[in-house]
Design a protein around this motif. Structure first.
Motif, PDB file in Angstrom:
ATOM      1  N   ASP A  93       0.789  -1.238   0.010  1.00  6.30           N
ATOM      2  CA  ASP A  93      -0.010  -0.013  -0.097  1.00  6.30           C
ATOM      3  C   ASP A  93       0.826   1.196  -0.071  1.00  6.30           C
ATOM      4  N   ALA A  94       2.116   1.244   0.110  1.00  4.52           N
ATOM      5  CA  ALA A  94       2.867   2.332   0.109  1.00  4.52           C
ATOM      6  C   ALA A  94       3.221   2.885  -1.278  1.00  4.52           C
ATOM      7  N   CYS A  95       2.360   3.502  -1.780  1.00  4.92           N
ATOM      8  CA  CYS A  95       2.439   4.125  -3.215  1.00  4.92           C
ATOM      9  C   CYS A  95       1.604   5.352  -3.335  1.00  4.92           C
ATOM     10  N   VAL A  96       2.132   6.147  -4.172  1.00  2.53           N
ATOM     11  CA  VAL A  96       1.616   7.348  -4.391  1.00  2.53           C
ATOM     12  C   VAL A  96       0.835   7.255  -6.073  1.00  2.53           C
ATOM     13  N   HIS A  97      -0.286   7.776  -6.419  1.00  3.34           N
ATOM     14  CA  HIS A  97      -0.815   7.846  -7.469  1.00  3.34           C
ATOM     15  C   HIS A  97      -1.062   9.144  -7.979  1.00  3.34           C
ATOM     16  N   ILE A  98      -0.916   9.360  -9.408  1.00  3.42           N
ATOM     17  CA  ILE A  98      -1.126  10.680  -9.763  1.00  3.42           C
ATOM     18  C   ILE A  98      -2.097  10.783 -10.905  1.00  3.42           C
ATOM     19  N   THR A 102      -4.470  16.769 -15.307  1.00  4.58           N
ATOM     20  CA  THR A 102      -5.354  17.766 -16.106  1.00  4.58           C
ATOM     21  C   THR A 102      -4.383  18.842 -16.669  1.00  4.58           C
ATOM     22  N   PRO A 103      -4.810  19.663 -17.673  1.00  7.56           N
ATOM     23  CA  PRO A 103      -4.042  20.797 -18.042  1.00  7.56           C
ATOM     24  C   PRO A 103      -3.748  21.591 -17.050  1.00  7.56           C
ATOM     25  N   THR A 104      -4.511  21.839 -16.066  1.00  9.32           N
ATOM     26  CA  THR A 104      -4.219  22.901 -15.018  1.00  9.32           C
ATOM     27  C   THR A 104      -4.013  22.341 -13.546  1.00  9.32           C
ATOM     28  N   ALA A 105      -4.025  21.015 -13.577  1.00  9.04           N
ATOM     29  CA  ALA A 105      -3.736  20.510 -12.215  1.00  9.04           C
ATOM     30  C   ALA A 105      -3.142  19.335 -11.936  1.00  9.04           C
ATOM     31  N   ILE A 106      -2.433  18.948 -11.045  1.00 12.33           N
ATOM     32  CA  ILE A 106      -1.901  17.721 -10.714  1.00 12.33           C
ATOM     33  C   ILE A 106      -2.567  17.312  -9.320  1.00 12.33           C
ATOM     34  N   HIS A 107      -3.046  15.896  -9.388  1.00 10.62           N
ATOM     35  CA  HIS A 107      -3.749  15.343  -8.407  1.00 10.62           C
ATOM     36  C   HIS A 107      -2.970  14.094  -7.920  1.00 10.62           C
ATOM     37  N   LEU A 108      -2.796  14.064  -6.485  1.00 12.08           N
ATOM     38  CA  LEU A 108      -2.014  12.797  -6.002  1.00 12.08           C
ATOM     39  C   LEU A 108      -2.928  12.360  -4.595  1.00 12.08           C
ATOM     40  N   THR A 109      -2.756  11.032  -4.688  1.00 15.81           N
ATOM     41  CA  THR A 109      -3.394  10.160  -3.515  1.00 15.81           C
ATOM     42  C   THR A 109      -2.692   9.007  -3.357  1.00 15.81           C
ATOM     43  N   ASP A 110      -2.946   8.474  -2.221  1.00 15.83           N
ATOM     44  CA  ASP A 110      -2.300   7.352  -1.970  1.00 15.83           C
ATOM     45  C   ASP A 110      -3.073   5.985  -2.319  1.00 15.83           C
ATOM     46  N   ARG A 111      -4.329   6.262  -2.775  1.00 13.04           N
ATOM     47  CA  ARG A 111      -5.003   4.941  -3.234  1.00 13.04           C
ATOM     48  C   ARG A 111      -6.060   5.397  -4.237  1.00 13.04           C
ATOM     49  N   PRO A 112      -5.986   4.784  -5.366  1.00  8.49           N
ATOM     50  CA  PRO A 112      -6.911   5.251  -6.496  1.00  8.49           C
ATOM     51  C   PRO A 112      -8.426   5.139  -6.389  1.00  8.49           C
ATOM     52  N   ALA A 113      -8.678   3.784  -5.515  1.00  8.97           N
ATOM     53  CA  ALA A 113     -10.045   3.151  -5.645  1.00  8.97           C
ATOM     54  C   ALA A 113     -10.660   2.922  -4.506  1.00  8.97           C
ATOM     55  N   PRO A 114     -11.509   3.546  -3.967  1.00 11.36           N
ATOM     56  CA  PRO A 114     -11.672   5.226  -4.030  1.00 11.36           C
ATOM     57  C   PRO A 114     -10.656   5.979  -3.426  1.00 11.36           C
ATOM     58  N   PRO A 115     -10.214   7.052  -3.991  1.00 10.55           N
ATOM     59  CA  PRO A 115      -9.348   8.151  -3.331  1.00 10.55           C
ATOM     60  C   PRO A 115     -10.026   8.485  -2.270  1.00 10.55           C
ATOM     61  N   HIS A 116      -9.434   8.468  -1.008  1.00 15.67           N
ATOM     62  CA  HIS A 116      -9.864   9.364   0.270  1.00 15.67           C
ATOM     63  C   HIS A 116      -9.419  10.533   0.211  1.00 15.67           C
ATOM     64  N   THR A 117      -8.195  10.642   0.082  1.00 14.22           N
ATOM     65  CA  THR A 117      -7.738  12.262   0.342  1.00 14.22           C
ATOM     66  C   THR A 117      -7.035  12.520  -1.196  1.00 14.22           C
ATOM     67  N   VAL A 118      -7.243  13.535  -1.606  1.00  9.90           N
ATOM     68  CA  VAL A 118      -6.500  13.818  -2.884  1.00  9.90           C
ATOM     69  C   VAL A 118      -6.101  15.335  -2.630  1.00  9.90           C
ATOM     70  N   LEU A 119      -4.667  15.453  -2.970  1.00 11.76           N
ATOM     71  CA  LEU A 119      -4.118  16.757  -2.979  1.00 11.76           C
ATOM     72  C   LEU A 119      -4.070  17.230  -4.143  1.00 11.76           C
ATOM     73  N   THR A 120      -4.455  18.369  -4.476  1.00 10.88           N
ATOM     74  CA  THR A 120      -4.457  19.014  -5.980  1.00 10.88           C
ATOM     75  C   THR A 120      -3.675  20.483  -5.937  1.00 10.88           C
TER      76      THR A 120
END
Length: 63
Positions: free
Chosen positions: A16-21, A24-42
């Protein structure tokens, strides 16, 4: 269902120690799990680039 197309970091280890990215043309979104993402840093592209420069600088200097 998340509207983002998440990609796993190439530096990800097994488990589980992963970063997912997602981008979009105007933003970068990061999360620790993609399905479902619990916390997303934009952040914007400039802020993400600054983060990468800082991390690379620390890796080179060991700091």
């Amino acid at each position: 269902m998340s509207p983002h197309r998440w990609e796993k970091s190439s530096y990800c280890q097994e488990g589980d120690a992963c970063v997912h990215i997602s981008t979009t043309p105007t933003a970068i979104h990061l999360t620790d799990r993609p399905a479902p993402p619990h916390t997303v840093l934009t952040v914007g592209p400039a802020a993400f680039a600054a983060l990468l420069r800082s991390l690379k600088s620390r890796a080179v200097t060991g700091g």
